[in-house]
Design a protein around this motif. Structure first.
Motif, PDB file in Angstrom:
ATOM      1  N   ARG A  76       0.837  -1.188   0.000  1.00  0.00           N
ATOM      2  CA  ARG A  76       0.000   0.000   0.000  1.00  0.00           C
ATOM      3  C   ARG A  76       0.880   1.249   0.000  1.00  0.00           C
ATOM      4  O   ARG A  76       1.822   1.363   0.790  1.00  0.00           O
ATOM      5  CB  ARG A  76      -0.905   0.002   1.223  1.00  0.00           C
ATOM      6  N   THR A  77       0.591   2.170  -0.906  1.00  0.00           N
ATOM      7  CA  THR A  77       1.270   3.458  -0.950  1.00  0.00           C
ATOM      8  C   THR A  77       0.219   4.562  -0.847  1.00  0.00           C
ATOM      9  O   THR A  77      -0.992   4.305  -0.932  1.00  0.00           O
ATOM     10  CB  THR A  77       2.077   3.640  -2.249  1.00  0.00           C
ATOM     11  N   SER A  78       0.668   5.800  -0.683  1.00  0.00           N
ATOM     12  CA  SER A  78      -0.278   6.913  -0.587  1.00  0.00           C
ATOM     13  C   SER A  78      -1.020   7.153  -1.895  1.00  0.00           C
ATOM     14  O   SER A  78      -2.074   7.799  -1.915  1.00  0.00           O
ATOM     15  CB  SER A  78       0.462   8.191  -0.182  1.00  0.00           C
ATOM     16  N   ALA A  79      -0.502   6.610  -3.012  1.00  0.00           N
ATOM     17  CA  ALA A  79      -1.144   6.810  -4.314  1.00  0.00           C
ATOM     18  C   ALA A  79      -1.984   5.620  -4.749  1.00  0.00           C
ATOM     19  O   ALA A  79      -2.807   5.745  -5.664  1.00  0.00           O
ATOM     20  CB  ALA A  79      -0.075   7.100  -5.375  1.00  0.00           C
ATOM     21  N   GLY A  80      -1.802   4.472  -4.132  1.00  0.00           N
ATOM     22  CA  GLY A  80      -2.511   3.269  -4.546  1.00  0.00           C
ATOM     23  C   GLY A  80      -1.693   2.035  -4.215  1.00  0.00           C
ATOM     24  O   GLY A  80      -0.740   2.090  -3.425  1.00  0.00           O
ATOM     25  N   ASN A  81      -2.048   0.922  -4.823  1.00  0.00           N
ATOM     26  CA  ASN A  81      -1.450  -0.371  -4.503  1.00  0.00           C
ATOM     27  C   ASN A  81      -0.479  -0.849  -5.575  1.00  0.00           C
ATOM     28  O   ASN A  81      -0.672  -0.604  -6.767  1.00  0.00           O
ATOM     29  CB  ASN A  81      -2.539  -1.429  -4.326  1.00  0.00           C
ATOM     30  N   VAL A  82       0.541  -1.549  -5.106  1.00  0.00           N
ATOM     31  CA  VAL A  82       1.475  -2.252  -5.984  1.00  0.00           C
ATOM     32  C   VAL A  82       1.346  -3.737  -5.665  1.00  0.00           C
ATOM     33  O   VAL A  82       1.426  -4.142  -4.499  1.00  0.00           O
ATOM     34  CB  VAL A  82       2.928  -1.771  -5.769  1.00  0.00           C
ATOM     35  N   VAL A  83       1.143  -4.541  -6.696  1.00  0.00           N
ATOM     36  CA  VAL A  83       0.907  -5.974  -6.532  1.00  0.00           C
ATOM     37  C   VAL A  83       2.161  -6.731  -6.940  1.00  0.00           C
ATOM     38  O   VAL A  83       2.721  -6.494  -8.019  1.00  0.00           O
ATOM     39  CB  VAL A  83      -0.289  -6.435  -7.391  1.00  0.00           C
ATOM     40  N   VAL A  84       2.589  -7.643  -6.099  1.00  0.00           N
ATOM     41  CA  VAL A  84       3.743  -8.488  -6.399  1.00  0.00           C
ATOM     42  C   VAL A  84       3.261  -9.929  -6.551  1.00  0.00           C
ATOM     43  O   VAL A  84       2.661 -10.486  -5.633  1.00  0.00           O
ATOM     44  CB  VAL A  84       4.816  -8.401  -5.300  1.00  0.00           C
ATOM     45  N   ASP A  85       3.491 -10.522  -7.711  1.00  0.00           N
ATOM     46  CA  ASP A  85       3.129 -11.903  -8.050  1.00  0.00           C
ATOM     47  C   ASP A  85       1.618 -12.102  -7.944  1.00  0.00           C
ATOM     48  O   ASP A  85       1.093 -12.529  -6.908  1.00  0.00           O
ATOM     49  CB  ASP A  85       3.890 -12.900  -7.172  1.00  0.00           C
ATOM     50  N   PRO A  86       0.887 -11.808  -9.035  1.00  0.00           N
ATOM     51  CA  PRO A  86      -0.577 -11.752  -8.989  1.00  0.00           C
ATOM     52  C   PRO A  86      -1.294 -13.092  -9.072  1.00  0.00           C
ATOM     53  O   PRO A  86      -2.475 -13.136  -9.397  1.00  0.00           O
ATOM     54  CB  PRO A  86      -0.909 -10.886 -10.207  1.00  0.00           C
ATOM     55  N   GLY A  87      -0.615 -14.208  -8.799  1.00  0.00           N
ATOM     56  CA  GLY A  87      -1.293 -15.494  -8.782  1.00  0.00           C
ATOM     57  C   GLY A  87      -1.146 -16.248 -10.086  1.00  0.00           C
ATOM     58  O   GLY A  87      -0.513 -15.796 -11.037  1.00  0.00           O
ATOM     59  N   MET A  88      -1.767 -17.450 -10.126  1.00  0.00           N
ATOM     60  CA  MET A  88      -1.594 -18.338 -11.274  1.00  0.00           C
ATOM     61  C   MET A  88      -2.808 -18.365 -12.188  1.00  0.00           C
ATOM     62  O   MET A  88      -2.684 -18.207 -13.391  1.00  0.00           O
ATOM     63  CB  MET A  88      -1.289 -19.758 -10.801  1.00  0.00           C
ATOM     64  N   ASP A  89      -3.997 -18.646 -11.649  1.00  0.00           N
ATOM     65  CA  ASP A  89      -5.171 -18.712 -12.517  1.00  0.00           C
ATOM     66  C   ASP A  89      -6.182 -17.653 -12.094  1.00  0.00           C
ATOM     67  O   ASP A  89      -6.176 -17.150 -10.969  1.00  0.00           O
ATOM     68  CB  ASP A  89      -5.788 -20.116 -12.506  1.00  0.00           C
ATOM     69  N   LEU A  90      -7.051 -17.318 -13.018  1.00  0.00           N
ATOM     70  CA  LEU A  90      -7.914 -16.155 -12.818  1.00  0.00           C
ATOM     71  C   LEU A  90      -8.915 -16.345 -11.690  1.00  0.00           C
ATOM     72  O   LEU A  90      -9.220 -15.395 -10.959  1.00  0.00           O
ATOM     73  CB  LEU A  90      -8.653 -15.852 -14.127  1.00  0.00           C
ATOM     74  N   ALA A  91      -9.433 -17.553 -11.523  1.00  0.00           N
ATOM     75  CA  ALA A  91     -10.444 -17.772 -10.484  1.00  0.00           C
ATOM     76  C   ALA A  91      -9.861 -17.533  -9.095  1.00  0.00           C
ATOM     77  O   ALA A  91     -10.441 -16.808  -8.272  1.00  0.00           O
ATOM     78  CB  ALA A  91     -11.007 -19.190 -10.605  1.00  0.00           C
ATOM     79  N   ARG A  92      -8.717 -18.130  -8.826  1.00  0.00           N
ATOM     80  CA  ARG A  92      -8.112 -17.949  -7.514  1.00  0.00           C
ATOM     81  C   ARG A  92      -7.525 -16.549  -7.362  1.00  0.00           C
ATOM     82  O   ARG A  92      -7.542 -15.978  -6.265  1.00  0.00           O
ATOM     83  CB  ARG A  92      -7.037 -18.996  -7.288  1.00  0.00           C
ATOM     84  N   ALA A  93      -6.992 -15.992  -8.445  1.00  0.00           N
ATOM     85  CA  ALA A  93      -6.453 -14.627  -8.370  1.00  0.00           C
ATOM     86  C   ALA A  93      -7.549 -13.644  -7.997  1.00  0.00           C
ATOM     87  O   ALA A  93      -7.318 -12.692  -7.243  1.00  0.00           O
ATOM     88  CB  ALA A  93      -5.813 -14.239  -9.696  1.00  0.00           C
ATOM     89  N   ALA A  94      -8.761 -13.848  -8.502  1.00  0.00           N
ATOM     90  CA  ALA A  94      -9.866 -12.946  -8.169  1.00  0.00           C
ATOM     91  C   ALA A  94     -10.233 -13.043  -6.689  1.00  0.00           C
ATOM     92  O   ALA A  94     -10.535 -12.026  -6.046  1.00  0.00           O
ATOM     93  CB  ALA A  94     -11.082 -13.274  -9.040  1.00  0.00           C
ATOM     94  N   LEU A  95     -10.197 -14.251  -6.124  1.00  0.00           N
ATOM     95  CA  LEU A  95     -10.479 -14.401  -4.703  1.00  0.00           C
ATOM     96  C   LEU A  95      -9.416 -13.698  -3.858  1.00  0.00           C
ATOM     97  O   LEU A  95      -9.731 -12.997  -2.887  1.00  0.00           O
ATOM     98  CB  LEU A  95     -10.538 -15.887  -4.342  1.00  0.00           C
ATOM     99  N   ALA A  96      -8.150 -13.901  -4.217  1.00  0.00           N
ATOM    100  CA  ALA A  96      -7.070 -13.232  -3.487  1.00  0.00           C
ATOM    101  C   ALA A  96      -7.167 -11.717  -3.636  1.00  0.00           C
ATOM    102  O   ALA A  96      -6.967 -10.960  -2.672  1.00  0.00           O
ATOM    103  CB  ALA A  96      -5.716 -13.739  -3.979  1.00  0.00           C
ATOM    104  N   ARG A  97      -7.486 -11.259  -4.839  1.00  0.00           N
ATOM    105  CA  ARG A  97      -7.626  -9.812  -5.083  1.00  0.00           C
ATOM    106  C   ARG A  97      -8.696  -9.210  -4.188  1.00  0.00           C
ATOM    107  O   ARG A  97      -8.478  -8.191  -3.525  1.00  0.00           O
ATOM    108  CB  ARG A  97      -7.985  -9.587  -6.545  1.00  0.00           C
ATOM    109  N   ASP A  98      -9.859  -9.854  -4.132  1.00  0.00           N
ATOM    110  CA  ASP A  98     -10.953  -9.302  -3.327  1.00  0.00           C
ATOM    111  C   ASP A  98     -10.573  -9.250  -1.846  1.00  0.00           C
ATOM    112  O   ASP A  98     -10.875  -8.268  -1.148  1.00  0.00           O
ATOM    113  CB  ASP A  98     -12.209 -10.138  -3.524  1.00  0.00           C
ATOM    114  N   ALA A  99      -9.893 -10.308  -1.380  1.00  0.00           N
ATOM    115  CA  ALA A  99      -9.497 -10.339   0.030  1.00  0.00           C
ATOM    116  C   ALA A  99      -8.445  -9.278   0.333  1.00  0.00           C
ATOM    117  O   ALA A  99      -8.479  -8.628   1.389  1.00  0.00           O
ATOM    118  CB  ALA A  99      -8.981 -11.729   0.389  1.00  0.00           C
ATOM    119  N   LEU A 100      -7.524  -9.070  -0.576  1.00  0.00           N
ATOM    120  CA  LEU A 100      -6.473  -8.087  -0.370  1.00  0.00           C
ATOM    121  C   LEU A 100      -7.002  -6.660  -0.468  1.00  0.00           C
ATOM    122  O   LEU A 100      -6.651  -5.791   0.354  1.00  0.00           O
ATOM    123  CB  LEU A 100      -5.343  -8.313  -1.378  1.00  0.00           C
ATOM    124  N   LEU A 101      -7.858  -6.397  -1.463  1.00  0.00           N
ATOM    125  CA  LEU A 101      -8.372  -5.039  -1.621  1.00  0.00           C
ATOM    126  C   LEU A 101      -9.353  -4.670  -0.514  1.00  0.00           C
ATOM    127  O   LEU A 101      -9.565  -3.478  -0.250  1.00  0.00           O
ATOM    128  CB  LEU A 101      -9.021  -4.883  -3.001  1.00  0.00           C
TER     129      LEU A 101
END
Length: 579
Positions: A76-101
């Motif tokens: 987290r930065t004052s301007a927004g988020n930087v993501v490191v290693d966004p996951g492998m497949d879209l279904a699980r990446a979306a779950l991780a994204r929602d939990a992180l955001l």
């Protein structure tokens, strides 16, 4: 000749290049429905660590653990988020994204790939919204490493990758890998990978709002690896250069030798930073400067010890088999939980290091000119196949599956048909169930399943944006291995391909069983092309990926041929079709 006739002839263009295939595929229903032995305790304990959750190991740094094979990390930065290693497949990446955001709401400014393995890049599209696209950062070496698995050894690496991750093995026998949850193979066909928009070598400093982020090129598990350092927060993200298992200095899915000395150097550079927080892309975060210093030091010492032991043994004239059988960690490292051989394995590493340093020959003169029928003679000395199979049965009854597999391999090497595949299945399954290294376990159990039934190949669905980012050279790189010399042994012929949009020109030559691809002007001695193809790079990629037909390309004025269609057809028939 009409465009339709040319279109039918040009369907054979697909023989030039194969569609991309994945390292992982959707899993059919498992054959082994129940576990016949308890999961080895050390692997079972590791699997318990991967309950899906988001942790904040350092202020403003969030890590999604247990959603996919690799962790996803948000800075987290004052301007927004930087993501490191966004996951492998879209279904699980979306779950991780929602939990992180939910923990760190805001726009995604950038995505950082620590390296090109699919479990670190395949979920990128899930993090790209309709707003301004994020920067995507990686090392300069990323693209070459990302695409190499789709080139000449695509079939071999894909097949071996299926085995390493246990494509067909159910959760009863493979509930996790040592580095994270078992990959969700059902969704691996829809990759969301995106090619980098920004690359660097050496050191790159980025600033987003109030946060400075350093990207350090750091070879190790791959040649395109980087680590991320946030100086103000004393946070280090090592990528795959550190995780809580003996490092995978050699992967059984197959790869070029990993840079062991550079890996040690990368760990030393990380130690010099003296981080207070270590957040790897696999396994759990570590906290405390002293704890992290000890972990990184032990890790580099384990690698350095194995390397030195191989070099000492080779200088003493010891053969690679004896070295692989005898080298282990010294007492001060052997009992470290973070160096357990759950993912990498020491004997595999010894063989890889020896081969990288000295090649396959290990000074045993009998290896230079081996007896070609040795296995058949040995089986005969044992009393023939019936006697050997009786000993296999006895070995399994004594719970010696390694010996059983050795004897069965001897029988196959002798050219004898296998009269009892069930013995092989029993030996593979027994040894697999006893193995706590998740890669070895998966490979053995997958091999047992495939003795019972074939497993169909599976292709990745490449979307428009990913296709646009793939270099056109990829679609020519595998032609040498796809040539069938039995068809082309007497040929000395060529064709040319010109791309309107880039003004690039390629010449493909078949010369007495060897394929040669040249970008630009043909080499001296190249025969006059039988035919010349003119098209654009996207059309060529669409044809290669079987997303469109040659007839579509011709009817839409996307592709033209000048020259003999019959000769072109014969030329293309020299190349193997399909996977």
């Amino acid at each position: 000749m009409t465009r339709r006739a040319r279109g039918l002839s040009l369907l054979l263009l697909l023989a030039l290049i194969g569609g991309l295939t994945a390292l992982l595929w959707p899993a059919p229903p498992p054959i082994f429905q129940t576990r016949t032995m308890p999961l080895p305790g050390v692997l079972a304990a590791r699997c318990d660590e991967f309950t899906p959750r988001v942790e904040e190991p350092a202020e403003g740094v969030f890590v999604a653990i247990g959603y996919d094979l690799a962790n996803t990390i948000v800075l987290r930065t004052s301007a927004g988020n930087v993501v490191v290693d966004p996951g492998m497949d879209l279904a699980r990446a979306a779950l991780a994204r929602d939990a992180l955001l939910a923990r760190s709401p805001g726009p995604v400014l950038a995505i950082i790939y620590t390296h090109s393995h699919i479990d670190h890049v395949g979920g990128a599209r899930a993090w790209i919204s309709d707003g301004p696209p994020p920067q995507i950062w990686a090392t300069d070496a990323f693209t070459g490493h990302f695409i190499k698995q789709y080139e000449a050894l695509r079939a071999a690496e894909s097949r071996r990758g299926e085995h390493q991750f246990g494509r067909s093995v159910g959760p009863e026998l493979l509930p996790c890998t040592a580095l994270g949850p078992t990959p969700d193979l059902d969704h691996a066909g829809s990759t969301g990978a995106r090619m980098p928009t920004h690359t660097f070598s050496g050191l790159q400093t980025l600033r987003f709002g109030d946060t400075e982020i350093e990207l350090h090129e750091a070879h190790g598990e791959t040649h395109d690896q980087l680590f991320v350092w946030i100086p103000a927060r004393s946070v280090l993200l090592p990528g795959d250069n550190y995780y809580a298992a003996f490092p995978n200095l050699y992967t059984i899915r197959g790869t070029s030798p990993r840079p062991v000395r550079a890996w040690i150097d990368s760990l030393d550079r990380m130690r010099r930073l003296a981080p207070e927080h270590l957040i790897p892309s696999h396994t759990l975060p570590l906290r405390g400067r002293d704890t992290i210093a000890a972990a990184l030091t032990d890790y580099r010492d384990a690698i350095a010890w194995v390397l030195a032991e191989v070099l000492r043994g080779a200088n003493a004239g010891r053969d690679v088999d004896s070295l692989a059988a005898s080298i282990g960690l010294p007492p001060q490292l052997a009992d470290k939980p973070a160096l357990t051989e759950l993912y990498g394995q020491i004997d595999w590493s010894v063989r890889a290091i020896y081969g990288a340093e000295l090649g396959w020959f290990d000074e045993r003169p009998e290896q230079l000119y081996p007896q070609q029928d040795a296995a058949a003679r040995e089986v005969a000395m044992m009393g023939g196949p019936p006697a050997l199979l009786r000993e296999v049965e006895a070995a399994l009854a004594r719970d010696e599956p390694r010996w059983a597999l050795h004897l069965l391999a001897k029988l196959r090497a002798a050219g004898s048909p296998d009269p009892s595949p069930e013995l092989n299945i029993r030996a593979l399954q027994t040894l697999g169930e006893q193995t706590h290294n998740s890669n070895g376990r998966a490979y053995l159990l997958e091999a047992a399943i495939r003795l019972r039934r074939p497993v169909a190949p599976f292709a990745v669905a490449v979307d428009d944006e990913l296709r646009a980012g793939l270099p056109i050279d990829l679609f020519f790189a595998a032609m040498g291995a796809r040539l069938m010399p039995e068809r082309a042994g007497a040929a000395h012929e060529s064709i040319s391909v010109h791309f309107r949009d880039t003004d690039d020109h390629y010449v493909v030559t078949v010369r007495r069983g060897v394929a040669e691809v040249v970008r630009g002007e043909p080499l001296p001695g190249t025969p006059t092309p039988l035919a010349s193809i003119t098209t654009d790079t996207d059309t060529w990629k669409r044809l290669a990926l079987e997303q469109d037909s040659a007839a579509w390309a011709l009817l839409g004025d996307h592709l033209d041929v000048d020259g003999s269609l019959l000769d072109l057809r014969r030329f293309l028939a020299y190349f193997r079709r399909g996977a």
